[in-house]
Motif scaffolding. Structure first.
Motif, PDB file in Angstrom:
ATOM      1  N   PHE A 210       0.841  -1.198   0.000  1.00  0.00           N
ATOM      2  CA  PHE A 210       0.000   0.000   0.000  1.00  0.00           C
ATOM      3  C   PHE A 210       0.873   1.242   0.000  1.00  0.00           C
ATOM      4  CE2 PHE A 210       0.374  -1.900   4.217  1.00  0.00           C
ATOM      5  CZ  PHE A 210       1.020  -0.918   4.936  1.00  0.00           C
ATOM      6  N   TYR A 211       0.289   2.321  -0.526  1.00  0.00           N
ATOM      7  CA  TYR A 211       0.866   3.660  -0.411  1.00  0.00           C
ATOM      8  C   TYR A 211       0.104   4.380   0.691  1.00  0.00           C
ATOM      9  CZ  TYR A 211       3.632   3.347  -4.696  1.00  0.00           C
ATOM     10  OH  TYR A 211       4.560   2.995  -5.642  1.00  0.00           O
ATOM     11  N   VAL A 212       0.823   4.946   1.647  1.00  0.00           N
ATOM     12  CA  VAL A 212       0.192   5.592   2.785  1.00  0.00           C
ATOM     13  C   VAL A 212       0.974   6.850   3.141  1.00  0.00           C
ATOM     14  CG1 VAL A 212       1.531   4.330   4.533  1.00  0.00           C
ATOM     15  CG2 VAL A 212      -0.778   5.140   5.082  1.00  0.00           C
ATOM     16  N   VAL A 279      -8.496   8.450   7.046  1.00  0.00           N
ATOM     17  CA  VAL A 279      -7.454   8.862   7.994  1.00  0.00           C
ATOM     18  C   VAL A 279      -7.644   8.055   9.270  1.00  0.00           C
ATOM     19  CG1 VAL A 279      -6.511  10.761   9.361  1.00  0.00           C
ATOM     20  CG2 VAL A 279      -7.294  11.172   7.012  1.00  0.00           C
ATOM     21  N   SER A 280      -6.550   7.494   9.758  1.00  0.00           N
ATOM     22  CA  SER A 280      -6.617   6.654  10.945  1.00  0.00           C
ATOM     23  C   SER A 280      -6.762   7.488  12.211  1.00  0.00           C
ATOM     24  CB  SER A 280      -5.350   5.799  11.059  1.00  0.00           C
ATOM     25  OG  SER A 280      -4.254   6.605  11.473  1.00  0.00           O
ATOM     26  N   VAL A 291      -0.383   9.225  12.689  1.00  0.00           N
ATOM     27  CA  VAL A 291      -1.654   9.357  11.993  1.00  0.00           C
ATOM     28  C   VAL A 291      -1.386   8.969  10.539  1.00  0.00           C
ATOM     29  CG1 VAL A 291      -3.545  10.880  11.307  1.00  0.00           C
ATOM     30  CG2 VAL A 291      -2.384  11.237  13.503  1.00  0.00           C
ATOM     31  N   PHE A 292      -2.215   8.072   9.981  1.00  0.00           N
ATOM     32  CA  PHE A 292      -2.021   7.599   8.618  1.00  0.00           C
ATOM     33  C   PHE A 292      -3.199   7.970   7.733  1.00  0.00           C
ATOM     34  CE2 PHE A 292       0.529   4.595  11.114  1.00  0.00           C
ATOM     35  CZ  PHE A 292       1.741   4.671  10.433  1.00  0.00           C
ATOM     36  N   LYS A 293      -2.900   8.206   6.461  1.00  0.00           N
ATOM     37  CA  LYS A 293      -3.922   8.356   5.434  1.00  0.00           C
ATOM     38  C   LYS A 293      -3.603   7.375   4.312  1.00  0.00           C
ATOM     39  CE  LYS A 293      -5.972  11.533   2.072  1.00  0.00           C
ATOM     40  NZ  LYS A 293      -5.907  12.874   1.451  1.00  0.00           N
ATOM     41  N   LEU A 294      -4.517   6.466   4.038  1.00  0.00           N
ATOM     42  CA  LEU A 294      -4.301   5.481   2.986  1.00  0.00           C
ATOM     43  C   LEU A 294      -4.548   6.122   1.632  1.00  0.00           C
ATOM     44  CD1 LEU A 294      -3.709   2.517   2.249  1.00  0.00           C
ATOM     45  CD2 LEU A 294      -6.187   2.146   2.253  1.00  0.00           C
ATOM     46  N   GLU A 295      -3.551   6.035   0.731  1.00  0.00           N
ATOM     47  CA  GLU A 295      -3.705   6.544  -0.629  1.00  0.00           C
ATOM     48  C   GLU A 295      -4.248   5.464  -1.564  1.00  0.00           C
ATOM     49  OE1 GLU A 295      -3.511   9.537  -1.692  1.00  0.00           O
ATOM     50  OE2 GLU A 295      -2.705  10.498   0.102  1.00  0.00           O
TER      51      GLU A 295
END
Length: 361
Positions: A210-212, A279-280, A291-295
Motif C-alpha cells: 500500500f501507499y500511505v 485517515v486513521s 496518523v495515517f492516510k491510505l492513498e
C-alpha cells in the motif's frame, strides 16, 4: 526574483523520464541511451521510496502559481537585503513570496527557524542555477511558454499574467539548463540498467502492499491536533506532514510505499481497515504517535497479467536507476556551484535565526 521550488521543478523533469528509458528498460535497444532529458525529481538525498513516488508536477506548478497570485507580486521596493549571491542582492520580499509558494497557508511566525533556513538555502541554490543558465546564454521564448501552456490547459491562465508568466519562464529555464548543460553528455547503457535490475530482483516479486501518508509526532496532544487539522480543519495532509511530521517521509508529504507485513503490527493493524482516503486514529508506537492516510492498495496481478506486470516493474527499476544516476550528477554540479559562489547571509535582516549550510561561503 521569486522562485518556484527546485524540488517541484525537478518533479516535472522526472515525469519526462519514462519515455526516455523505455528502450533501456526493455533491454532490447541499441547499446546506450542518451538521458539528457531524464531527471531525478528530488533536490535532497534520495532513498528508494522517494524515487518511486509518482509525481504530478504540472498540477503542483499550477498551485504554486495560484499561490503566487494570491500572495501578491509587488517589486522589492525598500525590502531589506537578506543575502548576497556573488554580489547580487536577495530581498526579503522575494524570499517571503518563495515561502508562500513553498509552504502555502503554513507561512507565518510559527514556521520554525530551521525550516526557514532550509528554504533560504533552497532559494539561494535555485538563484545560482538561474544565474548559470543566463551565463550559458539560455533563455525561454514566448513560444516555449505558449507551448507549455498548450500542453497543460491549466497553465493558460498563468501564461496570461505577466508576473506568473515570469515564474513559469523560470521553471522552464531551470529545466532547460539541466537538459542542455548538466546532463547533456550523460549516457545510460543497457548494461548498467540490467545490473541494477539484477541487484533489485527481490523487488520484482509480487507482494501486496500500500501507499500511505504518515504524520508522526512525539506527543499524543500534538498528534491529535494535527489529525484534527487534516480531518475537520481543512488542512491538506501532505502539506501538514511536510511541515510538522518528524517521520523520515516528511519531505515527501508523508508518502511511502510498504509491503504488507513490513511495518510493526500495531501500525499495520491501524492501516488494515482503511479505505483509500481514510485517515486513521492516533496510534502509539515505540517511535511516537502516528496518523495515517491510505492513498491506495497494491494487489498482485493474476496469472495472465503477471508477465506484463513484471515488465512494468522492470521499466520502473530502469526509470529509478536513471533518476538516481542523474540525481547524483545534478547534485555534484550544484555542489560545485555553491562552493565557487560568494554567499553572504545578513542575519540582522532575516527575521529568524539562520541555521542553514550556505552562510559561510
Amino acid at each position: 526574483m521569486a522562485a518556484v521550488s527546485t524540488e517541484r521543478e525537478r518533479n516535472a523533469m522526472a515525469a519526462r523520464l519514462a519515455s526516455q528509458v523505455a528502450q533501456a528498460a526493455g533491454l532490447r535497444s541499441t547499446n546506450s541511451l542518451n538521458p539528457a532529458r531524464a531527471f531525478a525529481y528530488n533536490w535532497s538525498t534520495l532513498d528508494a521510496q522517494r524515487i518511486r513516488l509518482m509525481t504530478r508536477s504540472q498540477t503542483t506548478l499550477v498551485l504554486c502559481l495560484i499561490a503566487w497570485a494570491t500572495w501578491g507580486c509587488g517589486g522589492s521596493g525598500r525590502s531589506p537585503v537578506i543575502a548576497r549571491i556573488n554580489g547580487g542582492a536577495v530581498y526579503r520580499s522575494d524570499f517571503d513570496r518563495f515561502l508562500a509558494l513553498k509552504l502555502g497557508e503554513f507561512t507565518g511566525p510559527e514556521v520554525p527557524d530551521a525550516l526557514q533556513s532550509q528554504m533560504l538555502d533552497e532559494y539561494v541554490r535555485r538563484r545560482l542555477v538561474l544565474d548559470e543558465a543566463a551565463e550559458a546564454g539560455l533563455a525561454i521564448s514566448d513560444a516555449e511558454i505558449e507551448q507549455a501552456a498548450a500542453e497543460n490547459p491549466q497553465l493558460k491562465s498563468a501564461a496570461a499574467s505577466p508576473d506568473m508568466r515570469e515564474e513559469l519562464a523560470d521553471h522552464l529555464l531551470v529545466e532547460k539548463y539541466y537538459s542542455q548543460v548538466v546532463l547533456r553528455e550523460v549516457q545510460i547503457t543497457t548494461e548498467e540498467v540490467q545490473k541494477y535490475i539484477e541487484q533489485n530482483q527481490s523487488r520484482l516479486t509480487e507482494r501486496p502492499g500500500f501507499y500511505v501518508r504518515e504524520i508522526r509526532a512525539q506527543s499524543r496532544e500534538e498528534a491529535e491536533r494535527l489529525r484534527e487539522e487534516v480531518t475537520t480543519g481543512g488542512g491538506d495532509f501532505a502539506a501538514v506532514a511536510r511541515l510538522h511530521s518528524d517521520a523520515p517521509s516528511a519531505e515527501q508529504g508523508g508518502l511511502a510505499r510498504y509491503d504488507e507485513g513490513q511495518l510493526p503490527e500495531v501500525l499495520e493493524k491501524a492501516i488494515r481497515p482503511l479505505q483509500p482516503g481514510d485517515v486513521s486514529a492516533v496510534i502509539k508506537s515505540s517511535y511516537g504517535f502516528h496518523v495515517f492516510k491510505l492513498e491506495r492498495r497494491i494487489q498482485p496481478y493474476p496469472g495472465d497479467s503477471r508477465r506484463s506486470q513484471l515488465d512494468e516493474r522492470r521499466a520502473q527499476l530502469a526509470e529509478e536507476f536513471a533518476a538516481r544516476k542523474n540525481q547524483q550528477i545534478v547534485d555534484e554540479a550544484l555542489d560545485r556551484l555553491v562552493k565557487s559562489a560568494a554567499i553572504k547571509i545578513n542575519q540582522s535582516a532575516l527575521g529568524f535565526t539562520y541555521t542553514g549550510e550556505l552562510g559561510q561561503n
